[in-house]
Design a protein around this motif. Structure first.
Motif, PDB file in Angstrom:
ATOM      1  N   ASN A 273       0.780  -1.346   0.009  1.00  0.00           N
ATOM      2  CA  ASN A 273      -0.017   0.030  -0.016  1.00  0.00           C
ATOM      3  C   ASN A 273       1.001   1.156  -0.143  1.00  0.00           C
ATOM      4  OD1 ASN A 273      -1.466   2.173   1.679  1.00  0.00           O
ATOM      5  ND2 ASN A 273      -3.252   0.961   0.807  1.00  0.00           N
ATOM      6  N   ARG A 274       0.455   2.288  -0.889  1.00  0.00           N
ATOM      7  CA  ARG A 274       1.296   3.678  -0.999  1.00  0.00           C
ATOM      8  C   ARG A 274       1.073   4.257   0.333  1.00  0.00           C
ATOM      9  NH1 ARG A 274       2.729   6.305  -5.482  1.00  0.00           N
ATOM     10  NH2 ARG A 274       1.300   5.127  -6.843  1.00  0.00           N
ATOM     11  N   HIS A 296       6.188  -0.892  -5.127  1.00  0.00           N
ATOM     12  CA  HIS A 296       6.281  -0.420  -6.419  1.00  0.00           C
ATOM     13  C   HIS A 296       7.219   0.697  -6.620  1.00  0.00           C
ATOM     14  CE1 HIS A 296       2.766  -2.809  -7.058  1.00  0.00           C
ATOM     15  NE2 HIS A 296       3.059  -3.052  -8.173  1.00  0.00           N
ATOM     16  N   SER A 297       7.517   1.603  -5.248  1.00  0.00           N
ATOM     17  CA  SER A 297       8.379   2.798  -5.321  1.00  0.00           C
ATOM     18  C   SER A 297       9.899   2.188  -5.117  1.00  0.00           C
ATOM     19  CB  SER A 297       7.891   3.676  -4.203  1.00  0.00           C
ATOM     20  OG  SER A 297       8.013   3.245  -2.947  1.00  0.00           O
ATOM     21  N   TYR A 298       9.823   1.110  -4.479  1.00  0.00           N
ATOM     22  CA  TYR A 298      11.310   0.609  -4.361  1.00  0.00           C
ATOM     23  C   TYR A 298      11.485   0.049  -5.703  1.00  0.00           C
ATOM     24  CZ  TYR A 298      14.635  -3.382  -3.493  1.00  0.00           C
ATOM     25  OH  TYR A 298      15.744  -4.253  -3.482  1.00  0.00           O
ATOM     26  N   GLY A 512     -10.565   9.033   1.206  1.00  0.00           N
ATOM     27  CA  GLY A 512      -9.959   7.984   0.117  1.00  0.00           C
ATOM     28  C   GLY A 512     -10.602   6.515   0.099  1.00  0.00           C
ATOM     29  N   THR A 513     -10.005   5.692  -0.613  1.00  0.00           N
ATOM     30  CA  THR A 513     -10.670   4.429  -0.544  1.00  0.00           C
ATOM     31  C   THR A 513     -10.125   3.614   0.706  1.00  0.00           C
ATOM     32  OG1 THR A 513      -8.690   3.494  -1.937  1.00  0.00           O
ATOM     33  CG2 THR A 513     -10.568   4.725  -3.077  1.00  0.00           C
ATOM     34  N   VAL A 514     -10.895   2.246   0.823  1.00  0.00           N
ATOM     35  CA  VAL A 514     -10.476   1.502   1.832  1.00  0.00           C
ATOM     36  C   VAL A 514      -9.079   1.092   1.697  1.00  0.00           C
ATOM     37  CG1 VAL A 514     -10.992  -0.641   2.991  1.00  0.00           C
ATOM     38  CG2 VAL A 514     -12.909   1.076   2.584  1.00  0.00           C
ATOM     39  N   HIS A 515      -9.091   0.636   0.230  1.00  0.00           N
ATOM     40  CA  HIS A 515      -7.738   0.177  -0.305  1.00  0.00           C
ATOM     41  C   HIS A 515      -6.285   0.825   0.024  1.00  0.00           C
ATOM     42  CE1 HIS A 515     -10.628  -1.535  -2.766  1.00  0.00           C
ATOM     43  NE2 HIS A 515     -10.001  -2.583  -3.105  1.00  0.00           N
ATOM     44  N   ALA A 516      -6.566   2.295  -0.241  1.00  0.00           N
ATOM     45  CA  ALA A 516      -5.548   3.168   0.230  1.00  0.00           C
ATOM     46  C   ALA A 516      -5.189   3.428   1.526  1.00  0.00           C
ATOM     47  CB  ALA A 516      -5.835   4.505  -0.582  1.00  0.00           C
ATOM     48  N   PHE A 517      -6.059   3.117   2.652  1.00  0.00           N
ATOM     49  CA  PHE A 517      -5.679   3.419   4.261  1.00  0.00           C
ATOM     50  C   PHE A 517      -5.287   2.065   4.641  1.00  0.00           C
ATOM     51  CE2 PHE A 517      -6.866   5.116   8.209  1.00  0.00           C
ATOM     52  CZ  PHE A 517      -6.241   6.270   7.990  1.00  0.00           C
TER      53      PHE A 517
END
Length: 575
Positions: A273-274, A296-298, A512-517
């Protein structure tokens, strides 16, 4: 009746119970206000006194009524009074009633607004004995009510008779020139002010600043109980830590990474998760030896020139970017990290991701040192290609050590129990480590988007009035931002004070979305756009969203979702 119910433990007197019930049930007392067991802090004789009943009768006055339930009442030749089996006393029941009445009168006079001019008197009611004294000197005969009168006339008539007699006495007394026989006091306004003066309603809350400090202190204290897991982790090179939402997995992950780095090891602390990756990076900033990021940022850092061919190219992130990152790792002299710590591991169980992690770790996933945390029954929101945790097990030489965190150290008990009741947790929580805050998870039901937006705005306003800072509140939705209640909110109170997660602003509520948190938490959570509650994915989204709340949870759910929600909850209760 104030209080509205009789408490026999606080007031065991059978006489008071009978008087309470008669006053409550008599049709003639309609519109009256009766205060029962009114404490008197400033009593003329005692440190603390009490009036059995203070009866406010509109248009007639106030009666302070002393109740005596003794079966025998005597005044001895010595002048002493003996009530039942009690020791003799010089103080008569009429003196008791009169002292309480004067204390009440002093309070009302000091309150202002002319309340001191409301006719007020006292009386004694002997509920279980005969009391008939001819021409008494020390009290008026109408100030005594005995058991015969109580059981032959309605209590409303007895009280009204006392007040009428008192008004007649005032009218015939030259020194009571202040009294107007035509007065209809107390009127409705005076009755309200009498009640406010004698037994006001109030509500006090913990100051917001102190509450925030306490909540942070609780969280830090209780998560220290997870240190025993850290000690077990130190003795095993490959560990799997399972636990439901709120059991302290992320806390242990961060602390483990710090300990590894403190011993001179290079640590990759990662997640899917970001938002969680950003938090992990902030939490470990300045700790030498830790690289914290979402995966993904890694990977993007390994191949900074890589870009998707077109927007929305999901294959780039799941296949192409991992392949490019793997190539970059293989060109190095060796893996860059000595230890791998994965949070929310269930979301990274894709072969392409595991290839990157394998090549990033000295010794690889098979024989290297790694630590994976996850909720493997309810939080896999992201498609991992159907491989599940078996993808990790297949790369490991021998079974990893498995530890289970069972106690919820994030949420207050009511939210913990609510999450259990609405989710299929296996295993469930063994308990909760935080104390109750006397607030319950609340449902608000909506029928259309306009009603939901109004309910959302009302709830945000209430939360801020209750002392939550806007920054302490998050609004979560299973829908994309542009489709969610918060993203489309037009209510003028909050339209410009709702901001997406990526654009935080002081004085604004994030949404925001549940996914994002996922993997994060907040003191107050408002979960919106629950339009249905039937599929496994819908229930998983609900579980993840609801379990983010630490101290306050509000759920905005469609009426259409009610049947499915009730089915899930009652199934859990039956189980």
């Amino acid at each position: 009746m104030i209080p509205s119910a009789f408490d026999p433990e606080c007031t065991p007197s059978p006489g008071e119970r009978e008087v309470f019930q008669r006053l409550r049930d008599d049709p003639g007392t309609e519109g009256w206000v009766v205060l029962h067991s009114l404490g008197i802090a400033k009593h003329p004789r005692q440190i603390q006194g009490e009036a059995d009943f203070v009866i406010v009768v509109p248009g007639k006055g106030i009666l302070v009524l002393e109740v005596k339930a003794h079966h025998q009442v005597r005044r001895l030749p010595s002048g002493e009074w003996r009530l039942g089996g009690h020791p003799p006393t010089l103080r008569s029941p009429f003196q008791q009633a009169d002292e309480a009445m004067h204390a009440v009168k002093e309070k009302l006079t000091g309150h202002g607004g002319g309340l001191g001019g409301v006719p007020m008197t006292s009386a004694v009611l002997f509920t279980h004995s005969r009391f008939a004294v001819s021409g008494p000197m020390e009290w008026h005969s109408w100030q005594a009510i005995d058991t015969v009168a109580l059981h032959s006339r309605p209590i409303s008539a007895l009280v009204a008779g006392v007040l009428d007699a008192h008004r007649a006495h005032l009218a015939s007394t030259p020194t009571a020139g202040w009294f107007n026989p035509a007065s209809a006091a107390p009127d409705a306004d005076q009755t309200d002010r009498i009640l406010e003066a004698l037994r006001p309603s109030f509500e006090f809350a913990e100051p917001p600043k102190l509450r925030r400090q306490r909540m942070e202190r609780e969280t830090q204290t209780f998560t220290k109980q997870q240190y025993e897991v850290l000690d077990m982790i130190a003795a095993n090179r490959r560990c799997l830590v399972r636990g439901a939402a709120g059991t302290g997995k992320t806390f242990v992950a961060v602390e483990a990474a710090r300990r590894f780095a403190g011993s001179g090891l290079r640590v990759l602390l990662c997640c899917f998760n970001r938002q969680l990756g950003r938090w992990l990076k902030e939490e470990t900033a300045g700790v030498e030896g830790i690289t914290a990021a979402h995966l993904h940022s890694y990977m993007a850092g390994l191949v900074p020139a890589a870009r998707p061919a077109a927007s929305g190219d999901d294959g780039f992130f799941t296949e192409e970017l991992p392949d490019l990152a793997l190539e970059a790792l293989l060109e190095r002299d060796g893996p860059p990290f000595d230890v791998l710590v994965i949070d929310e591991a269930q979301d990274l169980m894709r072969e392409s991701y595991l290839n990157v992690l394998d090549s990033s770790l000295r010794g690889g996933l098979s024989s290297g040192q790694w630590l994976a945390f996850g909720d493997f029954t309810r939080q896999a929101l992201y498609d991992s290609g159907g491989e599940g945790m078996e993808a990790l097990h297949g790369r490991t030489a021998g079974e990893p050590a498995v530890f289970i965190l069972r106690h919820n150290c994030r949420s207050v008990p009511d939210i913990t129990f609510y999450v259990e009741a609405t989710s299929d947790l296996d295993p469930g929580y063994a308990g909760t480590l935080r104390p109750s805050n006397d607030r319950t998870a609340e449902h608000l039901w909506w029928t259309d988007s306009e009603e939901q937006q109004r309910l959302l705005a009302d709830r945000l306003t209430r939360l801020t009035r209750d002392g939550f800072l806007p920054e302490d509140i998050v609004v979560l939705s299973p829908l994309r931002n542009d489709q969610s209640a918060a993203g489309s909110c037009q209510d003028p109170r909050w339209r410009n004070r709702l901001v997406p997660f990526g654009s935080p602003r002081p004085g604004a509520v994030r949404y925001g979305t549940v996914h994002a948190f996922k993997g994060l938490d907040s003191p107050a959570v408002v979960l919106t756009d629950i339009a249905s509650f039937g599929s496994a994915r819908e229930q998983t989204l609900f579980y993840v969203g609801a379990s983010r709340a630490r101290d306050e949870l509000t759920v905005l759910m469609s009426q259409n979702a009610r049947p499915g929600f009730r089915k899930q909850v009652f199934k859990e209760k039956a189980a």
